[in-house]
Design an enzyme around this catalytic site. Structure first.
Site, PDB file in Angstrom:
ATOM      1  N   SER A 230       0.787  -1.224   0.000  1.00  0.00           N
ATOM      2  CA  SER A 230       0.000   0.000   0.000  1.00  0.00           C
ATOM      3  C   SER A 230       0.823   1.279   0.000  1.00  0.00           C
ATOM      4  O   SER A 230       0.264   2.362  -0.097  1.00  0.00           O
ATOM      5  CB  SER A 230      -0.863  -0.030   1.243  1.00  0.00           C
ATOM      6  OG  SER A 230      -0.106  -0.529   2.314  1.00  0.00           O
ATOM      7  N   ASP A 338      -9.218  -9.269   8.536  1.00  0.00           N
ATOM      8  CA  ASP A 338      -7.814  -9.650   8.315  1.00  0.00           C
ATOM      9  C   ASP A 338      -7.061  -9.638   9.644  1.00  0.00           C
ATOM     10  O   ASP A 338      -5.943  -9.125   9.737  1.00  0.00           O
ATOM     11  CB  ASP A 338      -7.170  -8.699   7.300  1.00  0.00           C
ATOM     12  CG  ASP A 338      -5.972  -9.342   6.594  1.00  0.00           C
ATOM     13  OD1 ASP A 338      -5.823 -10.581   6.666  1.00  0.00           O
ATOM     14  OD2 ASP A 338      -5.185  -8.600   5.981  1.00  0.00           O
TER      15      ASP A 338
END
Ligand SMILES: Nc1ncnc2c1ncn2[C@@H]1O[C@H](COP(=O)(O)OP(=O)(O)OP(=O)(O)O)[C@@H](O)[C@H]1O
Length: 494
Positions: A230, A338
């Site tokens: 990211s 997650d």
């Protein structure tokens, strides 16, 4: 990223690349192809799938396993190929600001097809998967029915014939993802999504919501912590109050789904909790978005579990803190999806905070999701097998994280991701190492996290009242573990 984090990612990538070379996945294509899936009566192996899928299954799942659990084998390969396809499609490095829309972009296509196929199958139990008419995948299909898709029957409740029908639906789905032929009748995102913002609109909105300070002037960059999918994360000093913060630098030119960033920033802004890595502010400088977060100088829980043996009381403390974060998110109608040691960051004083909200989904009440999201080894069986799922997927993942704290790694970590997916679907509750040495309270806690039957699995709130947490040691007892792990891994946050 921790040493194991690196290894884990490299391993996963390696497996993907290997599998990718072997399978050469093409675009979703010729859906009129006639394919008949069956099991070879002598070998028990699956037949009739596209050759690329068979190669993958046959190299990683034994004939006996295919015979025993064909639906688990197919779900696993489907999931695996799906994630490979997503990886190829999303080569931009940006991840945390992915919303449900992005995650489901391709899933919507698949689920619509499954939905149609399921309806079709209620009148037709043939195993043939190419028999449906062109209408099944007409490009003009309306994809908005996804939310009402009926739940797939559970494995246990299915009769043999039903199970094979279900398997047929999955194979239809697989064919659409992995078929190697040329035509491409499935709609692309821009034709499906409503009112996506243009890049200009996104920049305008980001300018509006971001702090107007120039981040390059306000922050002094000290040290890079890591580079994820990211963006780059670094430690910086905020000249405003001399505090140390963590900043994620996202190059917007590399993000094709810029509008999704806005959603995530707005979500993050609304969440503040002592067990979440809290968002501080966002800054825009030309094409770079800087997201300032609290700095956790103890590293990730992964660093600790891989290097040091934790006592039950320390495990209980981390479970309690993580559960407080999960319960908070759930109370806001959000599933993290997650939860794993890599996404639990520690402060030097033993603070425990959950991070990485990129996979969060917002749900209303007991609404269910069906998107396959998460990291394979921590995924609940209902996610892997594409059943509808809800908040309790986070409780399962917490149970897997507790196993990491006992053993240093989650179950099946030494297996390929595809095999791990198969084993999660086929085995259900994993075997827990050193079971006999665990206290009865810890055993019961794990039992309640790792029920395959979601109704029997505890909620985060219920677990917060579990007797196991009463043995939690003080958080500061984590400090020596963190220091030891940092010494071994040569990590420093100064
Ligand atoms: N707030 C923070 N405080 C301290 N370290 C952090 C913070 N946020 C991230 N890190 C660390 O920075 C590194 C990069 O984080 P990042 O989340 O970008 O990457 P990742 O988790 O490795 O990959 P991905 O982008 O796929 O999530 C990791 O080692 C992570 O533990």
């Amino acid at each position: 990223m921790s040493g194991r984090g690196v290894l884990r990612k490299l391993f996963y990538k390696k497996q993907h690349n290997k599998d990718e070379r072997a399978t050469e996945i093409g675009m979703p294509t010729n859906v009129k192809q006639h394919i008949h899936v069956s099991k070879n009566s002598e070998t028990g192996m699956l037949e009739g799938l596209p050759s690329s899928w068979l190669r993958l299954i046959n190299t990683q799942i034994t004939p006996a396993e295919q015979n025993e659990n064909p639906d688990a084998a197919i779900q696993a390969v489907k999931f695996h190929m799906y994630t490979i396809k997503k990886e190829k499609a999303q080569d931009e490095p940006f991840k945390p600001f992915v919303t449900e829309e992005a995650i489901t972009e391709e899933d919507l296509e698949i689920e619509k097809l499954l939905d149609k196929k399921n309806a079709h199958q209620s009148q037709d139990s043939d195993l043939s998967i190419g028999q449906s008419s062109e209408e099944d995948v007409a490009p003009n299909d309306n994809f908005s029915q996804r939310q009402t898709m009926p739940a797939t029957p559970t494995k246990h409740s299915m009769k043999k014939k039903d199970a094979m029908m279900d398997l047929t639906a999955v194979v239809q789905d697989l064919t659409l993802i992995g078929d190697e032929s040329e035509e491409s009748p499935i709609l692309r995102k821009k034709e499906m999504m409503n009112a996506a913002l243009t890049d200009e609109e996104v920049y305008e909105e980001l300018k509006r919501i971001c702090n107007k300070d120039d981040p390059y002037v306000r922050f002094e960059r000290i040290k890079q912590l890591g580079a994820g999918a990211s963006g780059v994360v670094f430690i910086a000093i905020d000249s405003k109050d001399n505090s140390r913060v963590a900043i994620k630098d996202i190059d917007l030119t590399k993000q094709s789904k810029k509008d999704l960033i806005l959603n995530e920033i707005n979500v993050l802004k609304g969440f503040h909790h002592k067990n979440l890595v809290n968002f501080l502010d966002a800054f825009l400088s030309y094409d770079h978005l800087w997201v300032a977060m609290e700095l956790l100088d103890g590293g990730s829980l992964t660093d600790v579990v891989t290097e040091v043996v934790m006592k039950e009381g320390q495990i209980a403390a981390v479970c309690r803190e993580t559960l407080q974060a999960i319960a908070f998110l759930h109370s806001k109608g959000t599933i993290h999806r997650d939860i794993k040691s890599d996404n639990v960051l520690l402060g030097m004083d033993g603070t425990v905070k959950v991070t990485d909200f990129g996979f969060c989904a917002n749900i209303v009440g007991d609404e269910k999701r069906q998107t396959m999201v998460g990291t394979p080894y921590w995924m609940a069986p209902e996610v892997v097998t594409r059943k509808q799922y809800g908040k309790k997927v986070d409780v399962w993942s917490l149970g897997i994280m507790a196993i990491e704290m006992i053993e240093g790694e989650p179950p099946y970590m030494k297996e390929t991701p595809l095999r791990a997916l198969y084993l999660i679907a086929a085995v259900g509750r994993p075997k827990i190492p050193r079971w006999e040495s665990l206290s009865p309270d810890f055993q019961d806690f794990l039992d309640k996290c790792l029920h395959v039957d979601v109704d029997l699995r505890a909620t985060a709130d219920e677990l917060l009242a579990h007797p196991f947490l009463e043995c939690a040691m003080e958080l500061k007892t984590l400090t020596p573990l963190i220091k030891a792990a940092q010494r071994i891994l040569h990590k420093s946050y100064d």
